[in-house]
Design an enzyme around this catalytic site. Structure first.
Site, short mmCIF file in Angstrom:
data_model
loop_
_atom_site.label_atom_id
_atom_site.label_comp_id
_atom_site.label_asym_id
_atom_site.label_seq_id
_atom_site.Cartn_x
_atom_site.Cartn_y
_atom_site.Cartn_z
N GLY A 17 22.62 31.04 -21.38
CA GLY A 17 23.96 31.06 -21.95
C GLY A 17 24.44 29.81 -22.67
O GLY A 17 23.74 29.25 -23.53
N ARG A 38 18.42 27.08 -11.57
CA ARG A 38 17.54 27.40 -10.43
C ARG A 38 16.34 28.22 -10.86
O ARG A 38 15.26 28.13 -10.28
CB ARG A 38 18.31 28.20 -9.36
N ASP A 66 18.92 23.65 -7.43
CA ASP A 66 20.22 24.24 -7.13
C ASP A 66 21.23 23.10 -7.17
O ASP A 66 21.17 22.17 -6.35
CB ASP A 66 20.17 24.90 -5.74
N TYR A 162 37.62 32.87 -8.70
CA TYR A 162 37.00 32.29 -9.91
C TYR A 162 38.06 31.58 -10.73
O TYR A 162 37.90 30.44 -11.14
CB TYR A 162 36.34 33.39 -10.74
N LYS A 166 38.61 27.47 -11.71
CA LYS A 166 38.68 26.89 -13.04
C LYS A 166 40.00 26.13 -13.22
O LYS A 166 40.05 25.14 -13.95
CB LYS A 166 38.51 27.98 -14.10
P1 NDP Z 1 25.19 32.21 -17.60
O1 NDP Z 1 25.11 33.04 -16.38
O2 NDP Z 1 24.53 32.67 -18.85
O3 NDP Z 1 24.71 30.73 -17.28
C1 NDP Z 1 25.07 30.11 -16.08
C2 NDP Z 1 24.15 28.95 -15.84
O4 NDP Z 1 24.52 28.31 -14.60
C3 NDP Z 1 22.70 29.40 -15.71
O5 NDP Z 1 21.87 28.49 -16.37
C4 NDP Z 1 22.47 29.35 -14.20
O6 NDP Z 1 21.12 29.04 -13.93
C5 NDP Z 1 23.35 28.17 -13.81
N1 NDP Z 1 23.64 28.18 -12.37
C6 NDP Z 1 24.35 29.12 -11.68
N2 NDP Z 1 24.36 28.81 -10.37
C7 NDP Z 1 23.63 27.67 -10.24
C8 NDP Z 1 23.25 26.86 -9.13
N3 NDP Z 1 23.65 27.15 -7.87
N4 NDP Z 1 22.48 25.77 -9.36
C9 NDP Z 1 22.07 25.47 -10.61
N5 NDP Z 1 22.40 26.18 -11.70
C10 NDP Z 1 23.17 27.27 -11.51
O7 NDP Z 1 26.77 32.02 -17.85
P2 NDP Z 1 27.60 31.23 -18.97
O8 NDP Z 1 26.73 30.53 -19.91
O9 NDP Z 1 28.60 32.18 -19.45
O10 NDP Z 1 28.37 30.20 -18.02
C11 NDP Z 1 28.46 28.81 -18.29
C12 NDP Z 1 29.84 28.32 -17.92
O11 NDP Z 1 30.80 28.94 -18.79
C13 NDP Z 1 30.27 28.68 -16.50
O12 NDP Z 1 30.91 27.57 -15.92
C14 NDP Z 1 31.26 29.81 -16.70
O13 NDP Z 1 32.21 29.88 -15.67
C15 NDP Z 1 31.89 29.39 -18.02
N6 NDP Z 1 32.58 30.47 -18.74
C16 NDP Z 1 31.89 31.56 -19.25
C17 NDP Z 1 32.57 32.54 -19.92
C18 NDP Z 1 31.88 33.73 -20.49
O14 NDP Z 1 32.57 34.67 -20.94
N7 NDP Z 1 30.57 33.78 -20.54
C19 NDP Z 1 34.04 32.49 -20.08
C20 NDP Z 1 34.64 31.32 -19.53
C21 NDP Z 1 33.94 30.36 -18.89
P3 NDP Z 1 20.20 29.76 -12.82
O15 NDP Z 1 20.60 31.19 -12.75
O16 NDP Z 1 18.83 29.52 -13.37
O17 NDP Z 1 20.47 28.99 -11.57
#
Ligand code: NDP
Length: 278
Positions: A17, A38, A66, A162, A166
């Site tokens: 993302g 992760r 993590d 959530y 934020k």
């Molecule tokens: P994705 O799910 O595409 O990406 C999330 C990322 O966070 C992944 O790389 C995931 O990696 C990582 N992640 C999650 N949990 C952990 C963990 N415990 N340890 C390490 N890495 C972790 O989502 P987005 O790109 O959308 O999200 C990115 C940010 O944007 C977030 O903070 C989200 O709240 C925010 N956001 C997103 C919106 C949207 O509409 N998409 C709207 C508003 C805010 P892995 O799974 O490999 O651990």
């Protein structure tokens, strides 16, 4: 010279993302990047995209951890300093909405959902920032937090924890911005609206269901006035701007919404009242 030449960045949540798109933009503009998440397989996809974009392997530090664990946070910081010698930019992007496995939404969700949400979206951000702070003070660096339009002031009844997490990040951004500005470190946040990423899958939604949501909201200008949902690059470009000292130096402690106008819409203005007012 590109805008991030000689800069070193950690981008959390860059195995997917918004974080992945950010890593690619920063690296293409010269930064050495620590990418992380992760899921080792998805992290490798980010690495391959970087290599495919012509980034040297010497400029990529890939760390599968993590970020909620203390050991994982230490590994992120230590391996970055070990490989690149310093840290200039911390992008606190990893985050998610934690879904209640029972399907419950709102205030009836199990309290463990609150704990899990805050552990990732708030606590890990605070801890990683604390660990990065001495390095960022040394380099006169930048922090960009990734918040959400969910932080308010509008209500989000389905995902209260959530959205509260934020709101906490927004206040965290403001709170630490003053202290760190006095040490020449800038802190800001970007607050995305609806962006097509892996977040819905991370919350348990099948792709065809989340695609329906992006399509419906993205094509409904009463919801998103600009006429489409966001793409990761829409947000990554703003993160890069906020991480670019020269371009955004005078922005300190701000939470910048990037949502195609969604939060400007008042529900009552989405109805055509012309007939009623005749
Ligand atoms: P994705 O799910 O595409 O990406 C999330 C990322 O966070 C992944 O790389 C995931 O990696 C990582 N992640 C999650 N949990 C952990 C963990 N415990 N340890 C390490 N890495 C972790 O989502 P987005 O790109 O959308 O999200 C990115 C940010 O944007 C977030 O903070 C989200 O709240 C925010 N956001 C997103 C919106 C949207 O509409 N998409 C709207 C508003 C805010 P892995 O799974 O490999 O651990």
């Amino acid at each position: 010279m590109s805008r991030f030449t000689n800069k070193v960045a950690i981008i959390t949540g860059s195995s997917n993302g918004i974080g992945r798109a950010t890593a690619i933009i920063l690296a293409k503009d010269g930064a050495k990047v620590t990418i992380t998440g992760r899921n080792a397989e998805r992290l490798e996809e980010t690495k391959q995209e970087l290599l495919g974009a012509g980034i040297s392997a010497d400029n990529i530090n890939s760390v599968a951890v993590d970020v909620t664990t203390s050991a994982g946070q230490d590994q992120l910081i230590n391996s970055t300093i070990q490989k690149f010698g310093k840290l200039d930019i911390l992008v606190n992007n990893a985050g998610t909405g934690v879904a209640d496995p029972s399907g419950t939404t709102g205030i009836s969700q199990n309290i463990s959902i609150y704990d899990k949400t805050f552990e990732l979206n708030v606590r890990s951000v605070i801890e990683l920032t604390q660990k990065a702070k001495p390095h960022l003070i040394e380099s006169k660096g930048e922090i960009v937090n990734v918040s959400s339009i969910g932080s308010g002031p509008q209500s989000h009844p389905d995902l209260p924890f959530y959205s509260m997490s934020k709101a906490a990040i927004d206040q965290f951004t403001r709170n630490i911005a003053i202290e760190l500005a006095k040490k020449d470190v800038r802190v800001n946040s970007v607050n995305p609206g609806l962006v097509q990423t892996g977040i819905m899958q991370a919350m348990g939604a099948p792709t065809q269901i989340s695609d329906k949501l992006y399509e419906y909201l993205g094509s409904n200008r009463d919801c998103i006035p600009i006429g489409r949902h966001g793409y990761p690059e829409d947000i990554a470009n703003i993160i890069a701007f906020l991480a670019d000292r020269e371009a955004s130096f005078y922005i300190v402690g701000q939470t910048i919404k990037a949502d195609g106008g969604s939060t400007l819409v008042m529900a009552m203005n989405t109805h055509n009242l012309t007939d009623l007012l005749k």
